[in-house]
Structure formats: structure tokens, C-alpha cells
Design a protein around this motif. Structure first.
Motif, mmCIF file in Angstrom:
data_model
loop_
_atom_site.group_PDB
_atom_site.id
_atom_site.type_symbol
_atom_site.label_atom_id
_atom_site.label_comp_id
_atom_site.label_asym_id
_atom_site.label_seq_id
_atom_site.Cartn_x
_atom_site.Cartn_y
_atom_site.Cartn_z
ATOM 1 N N CYS A 286 -10.225 -5.964 -0.728
ATOM 2 C CA CYS A 286 -8.966 -6.209 -0.016
ATOM 3 C C CYS A 286 -9.039 -7.495 0.801
ATOM 4 O O CYS A 286 -8.088 -8.296 0.813
ATOM 5 C CB CYS A 286 -8.636 -5.020 0.889
ATOM 6 S SG CYS A 286 -8.228 -3.507 0.004
ATOM 7 N N LEU A 290 -6.841 -11.042 0.551
ATOM 8 C CA LEU A 290 -6.180 -11.680 1.695
ATOM 9 C C LEU A 290 -6.619 -13.130 1.826
ATOM 10 O O LEU A 290 -5.800 -14.041 2.041
ATOM 11 C CB LEU A 290 -6.499 -10.919 2.985
ATOM 12 C CG LEU A 290 -5.834 -9.560 3.161
ATOM 13 C CD1 LEU A 290 -6.434 -8.844 4.373
ATOM 14 C CD2 LEU A 290 -4.325 -9.707 3.335
ATOM 15 N N ARG A 295 -3.842 -15.307 3.719
ATOM 16 C CA ARG A 295 -3.114 -14.436 4.641
ATOM 17 C C ARG A 295 -4.003 -13.937 5.768
ATOM 18 O O ARG A 295 -5.192 -13.652 5.571
ATOM 19 C CB ARG A 295 -2.541 -13.221 3.914
ATOM 20 C CG ARG A 295 -1.388 -13.512 2.976
ATOM 21 C CD ARG A 295 -0.870 -12.216 2.395
ATOM 22 N NE ARG A 295 -0.436 -11.296 3.450
ATOM 23 C CZ ARG A 295 -0.382 -9.970 3.306
ATOM 24 N NH1 ARG A 295 -0.787 -9.423 2.172
ATOM 25 N NH2 ARG A 295 0.043 -9.210 4.293
ATOM 26 N N LEU A 297 -3.692 -11.010 9.024
ATOM 27 C CA LEU A 297 -2.921 -9.887 9.536
ATOM 28 C C LEU A 297 -2.894 -9.964 11.062
ATOM 29 O O LEU A 297 -3.688 -10.700 11.676
ATOM 30 C CB LEU A 297 -3.539 -8.577 9.063
ATOM 31 C CG LEU A 297 -3.654 -8.424 7.534
ATOM 32 C CD1 LEU A 297 -4.359 -7.130 7.178
ATOM 33 C CD2 LEU A 297 -2.288 -8.493 6.887
ATOM 34 N N GLN A 585 -4.777 -1.447 0.410
ATOM 35 C CA GLN A 585 -3.890 -2.577 0.726
ATOM 36 C C GLN A 585 -2.586 -2.083 1.355
ATOM 37 O O GLN A 585 -2.054 -2.718 2.272
ATOM 38 C CB GLN A 585 -3.594 -3.372 -0.541
ATOM 39 C CG GLN A 585 -4.771 -4.176 -1.062
ATOM 40 C CD GLN A 585 -4.443 -4.928 -2.338
ATOM 41 O OE1 GLN A 585 -3.714 -4.423 -3.198
ATOM 42 N NE2 GLN A 585 -4.976 -6.133 -2.472
ATOM 43 N N SER A 586 -2.072 -0.961 0.886
ATOM 44 C CA SER A 586 -0.862 -0.389 1.461
ATOM 45 C C SER A 586 -1.085 0.004 2.915
ATOM 46 O O SER A 586 -0.234 -0.249 3.775
ATOM 47 C CB SER A 586 -0.413 0.826 0.650
ATOM 48 O OG SER A 586 0.675 1.477 1.279
ATOM 49 N N HIS A 589 -1.061 -3.056 5.010
ATOM 50 C CA HIS A 589 0.309 -3.549 5.169
ATOM 51 C C HIS A 589 1.071 -2.712 6.196
ATOM 52 O O HIS A 589 1.807 -3.258 7.035
ATOM 53 C CB HIS A 589 1.022 -3.523 3.825
ATOM 54 C CG HIS A 589 2.464 -3.936 3.895
ATOM 55 N ND1 HIS A 589 2.851 -5.243 4.095
ATOM 56 C CD2 HIS A 589 3.617 -3.197 3.818
ATOM 57 C CE1 HIS A 589 4.175 -5.312 4.132
ATOM 58 N NE2 HIS A 589 4.661 -4.082 3.963
ATOM 59 N N GLN A 590 0.896 -1.412 6.138
ATOM 60 C CA GLN A 590 1.567 -0.541 7.108
ATOM 61 C C GLN A 590 1.150 -0.882 8.534
ATOM 62 O O GLN A 590 1.993 -0.958 9.442
ATOM 63 C CB GLN A 590 1.246 0.915 6.822
ATOM 64 C CG GLN A 590 1.823 1.493 5.555
ATOM 65 C CD GLN A 590 1.340 2.908 5.337
ATOM 66 O OE1 GLN A 590 1.437 3.765 6.212
ATOM 67 N NE2 GLN A 590 0.795 3.179 4.154
ATOM 68 N N ALA A 592 0.129 -3.652 9.610
ATOM 69 C CA ALA A 592 0.611 -4.984 9.966
ATOM 70 C C ALA A 592 2.090 -4.977 10.319
ATOM 71 O O ALA A 592 2.528 -5.716 11.206
ATOM 72 C CB ALA A 592 0.351 -5.957 8.815
ATOM 73 N N THR A 593 2.862 -4.151 9.615
ATOM 74 C CA THR A 593 4.319 -4.167 9.803
ATOM 75 C C THR A 593 4.807 -3.104 10.773
ATOM 76 O O THR A 593 5.882 -3.244 11.352
ATOM 77 C CB THR A 593 5.025 -3.965 8.452
ATOM 78 O OG1 THR A 593 4.566 -2.741 7.843
ATOM 79 C CG2 THR A 593 4.724 -5.129 7.523
#
Length: 596
Positions: A286, A290, A295, A297, A585-586, A589-590, A592-593
Motif C-alpha cells: 500500500c 502511495l 500521494r 495522507l 487501501q480502502s 482512504h477512509q 484520510a477522508t
């Protein structure tokens, strides 16, 4: 870039039943009814969801349909291959495994195995010969698997045949969709390369054994550190004072909190390639993605390859994660291995500084929590035909060693009504342990050791030693079971006129997964189009240690061969591993958002 004639989910979702079935022709050998049943589950958002729908179509079918599916497959290197009447898909698979180019000896061996297998089970031997990586199994492995599975019970072997059929179908679907599990292949290849390091005495036999601070162990640490630095682009990489390999990938703010993750890279003797190591390699993949995307985070990622978890060389366990929680006991440095080498001497030889261990303790205020992915090490996901499971809790456990004492006497002259048989009492207890352990969900109880010291065929056993292991998702359920077993032992011995001792040897608290982090794993699995499957962890993990100072949650990945672990047969597929990486990865992302 998608090849024009490659299948897409859009085409499938728009197809009527006949078109849908035609588009999936050949995925399941001569069995279009499977696609027809799966058509009703449209639309499919992901390839994984389609695969699961096809599996469910088979699982929900009557027994005769399942048996017909198995019998629709040709024998390996059998008459259909010789006559060149195999389907194109089967021809491709047997060719990749080299079965179309057998020596006369190999062909004779496979022919004999085919005959023996059909005589025992009444259906052909099914094996996904393209293997867990999809590139084809060596013929020697095919023959060894064939011989091993001949010993299975018929009901189990039927299910194993179906599991291999689903794997065959998965690979065929990948071909139709032009899908390659690139990240799953990456992790799989890393695991293979890491497994080239093994302790003396095992390496020569082709077995995997990596115990704490041996040359092989240090080589694994160096390899992980090199991958983290050179292949994955971690910002900081080091090997700490107990041998943990630490990789840090900074967030947009270098001082932001970090997500802690990882698992152990030591192994049991003659163990498997994925226990522990999967939990290091998946987050490494992962971070690699990135870094390749440029990227960052809002938080940092700290991946730890824990140096020791298995307790194989020294009596102390969880040395790697215990150092991070401040529980490394410096008195352990005086422990000696089987060759008389003190841990302190092993530290010095590996260039580690014991005086720096105290500084390894992590401040939980600087972390979002700890997450760990791990091979299941059990048969549940394999039996359910599911690639991923969300852990609810790491079971608490308690262990005992006991002895029942009666009277050793002549087996021929002592009437049955006048015996004080210690082994008979133990047998009665074992059956109760099995009954009590099965009475409550997510509870297990096991007598793993049973011994009649100095027993003889013509002597009524005067003593019997035994072990007891009780595990449950909560301490309360565990302790209630242990109390009931102790009470039954007392009653058995009182009724039979026997004495007993029972000493507790180990107690570990349950570690329920953090609800918020667990929910993120659930959303990650759901986003892949897979059902969320909650399950406890019966084995201990590094997450148990981190649980004591910060929130933790785990994700399990299915293992092959009925989920066997701590064994050379431990295995995973590249497709399951790809899903595990995507789930991780999901979760990233969670966080991060939506960090709350």
C-alpha cells in the motif's frame, strides 16, 4: 488498456440470461446452469462480487448438481488429454502445468493415482493446476497433492474438489476480463523470496524456520528493510533495539498522528510463508502504491515487522510488540536457547543494544490505532468460500496442566467394578470438555495432551496427565467454561475414588477489536462487493499486545488447504491477497477522508 474483446461488467450487467450465460461459457466446465443461476444476482459492481455470486450459485445447488459439476471435469493427464478432447480452457491449464509433457514414469504415476482416486471417491481428482499464483504448478507438487488428498474423507474431499473448481473458475474469469492481480502477485512474490531465508537444519531440507536473531532472521530483517527503502519509498527505515523492522511513510504533516500496522516475520519450525509476514507485506504494498502515485495522507503510516512472536527459540514471546508496549522484561536476556546461547549473547551477535529497549515504548497519543492483516490460520473462511473475514475479538485464553491419580493394577485380575482407572476418568473429562466447548458460540476447549506415564497393555492406568486449553471472545465466557470443567473433574474423580491436581500455566485476556476500526474494515470489505463476515480470532497475535495501549482491529485472509497454518502447506492465492491489499487501501482512504 482493455483489449476490445475482453469481457466487462457493463456488458454482463446489460445482458439477458441467455447472453449472460454465453458470455461466461467455459468458466465452469460444461455447467452453464451456474451462470444462469448467478444472472439473477445482477448488477455486479466488482469482479469479486461476480465471482462470489457464481460460488453462491453452486453452494445453493442440490447435491446431485454439485456432483455433476465435479464429474464434468476431465482427469488430469487422462484419456481426454491424450485424445485431445479437452476444452480449450482445460488444455491451457494442463499445458501450463506441464501435464501435456509428462515423462512415461510421471504419466504412469498419475494414471495410477487417477484410478485409485476414482475407486475411492467416485469422481475425478480436481486441482487448480495453475496454482495460487496462476502460473502453473510443478508436476512434482501436483503428484504430491494428488497422493495427499487420497487420504481425505469423502465428504471433505468433495468440498475440496468444489473449492478447486472455484479457483479454476476464478482464473478463467481473470482471463476473460483481462484482469491481473498485480498487487497480489507482488505480495506473493515477496513472500516467496523472504522464505528463501531459513535456519540451518531446515534450509537443507527445503523447510522454513526463522527463529529469533539467527542468521536467517537477520537476513529477513535486512531484506524487509531493503524493500521498504528501495522498492516502497518509505521515508524512514530502521531496525530497532529488539530487531523490529520499522518503516515510516510520513503524512502531509510530518508531526501528524500515525496509523500503526504490521505483524511478525519469525516463524515456527517447519512453518508456512504467510503467518505474520502477510501483515507486513500487505501494508508495504500500500505504501509502495502511495509513493508511486506521489500521494501523502493526512496521517503517517508506520509499518512494523515484529522480530518475534512465536516463542520458538526462547521461552519469552511477543518480544517485538512487547517492546513497543513497554513490556519487554530485561531479565529475559538471561534466558538460554536449546544450545545454551543466552539471549543477551544473541543480541550482541546481531549488533542490537539492549540498553535502548526502554526507548522503544510508543506513546499511544501519537497514533490513530493499530490494524493488522493476517492469514486466518483456520478452516472457517475456506469452508465458507470467502476470501476475507473481519475479526471481532482476539480470544482470551487460559491453560492448565493436570494429573489424575488412581491405582495401577493387573488388567486381567482386577474386576471392572473395583478399578480406580485414571485414564478412564480422563477420557470422561475429555468428552465433557468437547461438549462444554461446543455449547456456546465462539468458545473452544481442547485437551491437546493426554499421557499415561509408564503405561502397559496389561495394566489398569494408575496415572494420567493432560493439558487443558480454553479460549473465548470474552474473559467471562472463558472463565465460566474453565470453572465448569474443573467442577466436572472434581465430580468425576469423587465418583471414581481418584485424586487429581490441576495447575494454571497461562492466562491471556481477550482483546475485543475497536468498534470504530472494525467498522472501517467492514466498509472496506463491503466496498469490494463481498459479504462482511465477522469472526473471532482463536490464535494470539501482535494486536493483542498493542490492544493494551491503543485501539486495534484485524482483518483475516483465507488460507488454502483447509486453512492449515504453522505447516508447509500454508498457502494463499494472489487473488485473495489482491483483495486484502485493496481492503487495506480502502481503510487508508477512509481514515484520510473521514478521520472520526
Amino acid at each position: 488498456m482493455l483489449i476490445p474483446d475482453m469481457l466487462t461488467l457493463e456488458r454482463l450487467n446489460a445482458a439477458d440470461e441467455a447472453q449472460f450465460t454465453a458470455l461466461l461459457d467455459g468458466v465452469y466446465e460444461h455447467s452453464p446452469w451456474i451462470a444462469a443461476r448467478a444472472w439473477q444476482r445482477r448488477p455486479f459492481a466488482t469482479l469479486a462480487q461476480l465471482k462470489h455470486a457464481l460460488i453462491e450459485a453452486v453452494r445453493s445447488a442440490p447435491g446431485e448438481a454439485k456432483l455433476g459439476l465435479i464429474r464434468a471435469h476431465p482427469e488430469l493427464a487422462g484419456k481426454a488429454m491424450v485424445s485431445k478432447s479437452l476444452t480449450a480452457e482445460s488444455t491451457n491449464e494442463q499445458n501450463k502445468a506441464g501435464l501435456t509433457d509428462c515423462t512415461p514414469e510421471e504419466f504412469a504415476t498419475i494414471g495410477r493415482l487417477n484410478a485409485d482416486y476414482n475407486a475411492k471417491f467416485g469422481f475425478p481428482f480436481i486441482l487448480a493446476v495453475r496454482g495460487p499464483r496462476g502460473a502453473g504448478l510443478p508436476k512434482r507438487e501436483i503428484i504430491a497433492t494428488f497422493a495427499r488428498r487420497l487420504a481425505n474423507q469423502p465428504a471433505f474431499e468433495l468440498d475440496e474438489a468444489l473449492r478447486n473448481i472455484h479457483r479454476i473458475a476464478e482464473i478463467r474469469l481473470n482471463d476473460k476480463f483481462g484482469h491481473e492481480p498485480v498487487l497480489g502477485n507482488l505480495v506473493w512474490d515477496w513472500a516467496e523470496e523472504l522464505a528463501t531465508h531459513s535456519d540451518p537444519g531446515y534450509a537443507e531440507r527445503g523447510e522454513l524456520c526463522v527463529t529469533y536473531l539467527t542468521d536467517a532472521h537477520c537476513a529477513c530483517a535486512a531484506q524487509l528493510a531493503r524493500w521498504m527503502r528501495e522498492d516502497c519509498g518509505f521515508d524512514e527505515v530502521n531496525i530497532d533495539a529488539v530487531g523490529n523492522v520499522i518503516g515510516v511513510y510520513h503524512g502531509t504533516d510530518r508531526n501528524a498522528k500515525r496509523l500503526l500496522t504490521g505483524s511478525h516475520y519469525d516463524t515456527v519450525r517447519n512453518g508456512g510463508k504467510y503467518d505474520g509476514r502477510l501483515g507486513i507485506l500487505v501494508p508495504m504494498a500500500c505504501v509502495r502504491e502511495l509513493q508511486r502515485q506521489g500521494r501523502r495522507l493526512p496521517y503517517g503510516i508506520e509499518v512494523v515487522g515484529f522480530a518475534e512472536e512465536e516463542g520458538q527459540r526462547y521461552k519469552a514471546v511477543f518480544l517485538g510488540s512487547g517492546a513497543l508496549t513497554g513490556q519487554f522484561n530485561l531479565n529475559w536476556l538471561d534466558q538460554q536457547d536449546a544450545d545454551g546461547v543466552a539471549m543477551r549473547a544473541a543480541f550482541e551477535r546481531a549488533g542490537l543494544r539492549a540498553q535502548d529497549i526502554a526507548a522503544l515504548k510508543r506513546d499511544p497519543a501519537r497514533y490513530l490505532g493499530f490494524v493488522e492483516v493476517h492469514i486466518e490460520q483456520g478452516p472457517v473462511l475456506n469452508d465458507a468460500d470467502l476470501p476475507l473475514g473481519v475479526v471481532t475479538s482476539i480470544n482470551g485464553s487460559v491453560r492448565f496442566f493436570g494429573e489424575i491419580a488412581g491405582t495401577a493394577c493387573h488388567a486381567g485380575t482386577t474386576p471392572m467394578t473395583m478399578r480406580r482407572d485414571a485414564a478412564a476418568a480422563a477420557a470422561e473429562l475429555v468428552l465433557y470438555v468437547e461438549e462444554r466447548g461446543a455449547a456456546v458460540p465462539d468458545l473452544v476447549a481442547t485437551v491437546g495432551m493426554l499421557e499415561v506415564p509408564n503405561g502397559s497393555i496389561n495394566v489398569v492406568p494408575g496415572r494420567c496427565r493432560f493439558s487443558l486449553d480454553v479460549r473465548a471472545t470474552t474473559n467471562e465466557v472463558r472463565d465460566a467454561c474453565a470453572r465448569d470443567i474443573q467442577e466436572r473433574l472434581r465430580a468425576i474423580c469423587a465418583r471414581r475414588g481418584l485424586d487429581y491436581t490441576l495447575e494454571e500455566s497461562m492466562r491471556a485476556a481477550a482483546a475485543p477489536c475497536d468498534p470504530a476500526l472494525r467498522a472501517r474494515w467492514e466498509r472496506a470489505v463491503d466496498s469490494l462487493g463481498l459479504p462482511v463476515f465477522p469472526m473471532p480470532s482463536g490464535a494470539g497475535h501482535d494486536a493483542m499486545m498493542l490492544h493494551q495501549i491503543m485501539p486495534q482491529a484485524m482483518l483475516f485472509q483465507r488460507g488454502l488447504n483447509a486453512g492449515i497454518s504453522h505447516n508447509p502447506l500454508e498457502a494463499v492465492t494472489n487473488d485473495d491477497t489482491e483483495l486484502c491489499v485493496l481492503a487495506f487501501q480502502s481503510l487508508l482512504h477512509q481514515l484520510a477522508t473521514d478521520p472520526t
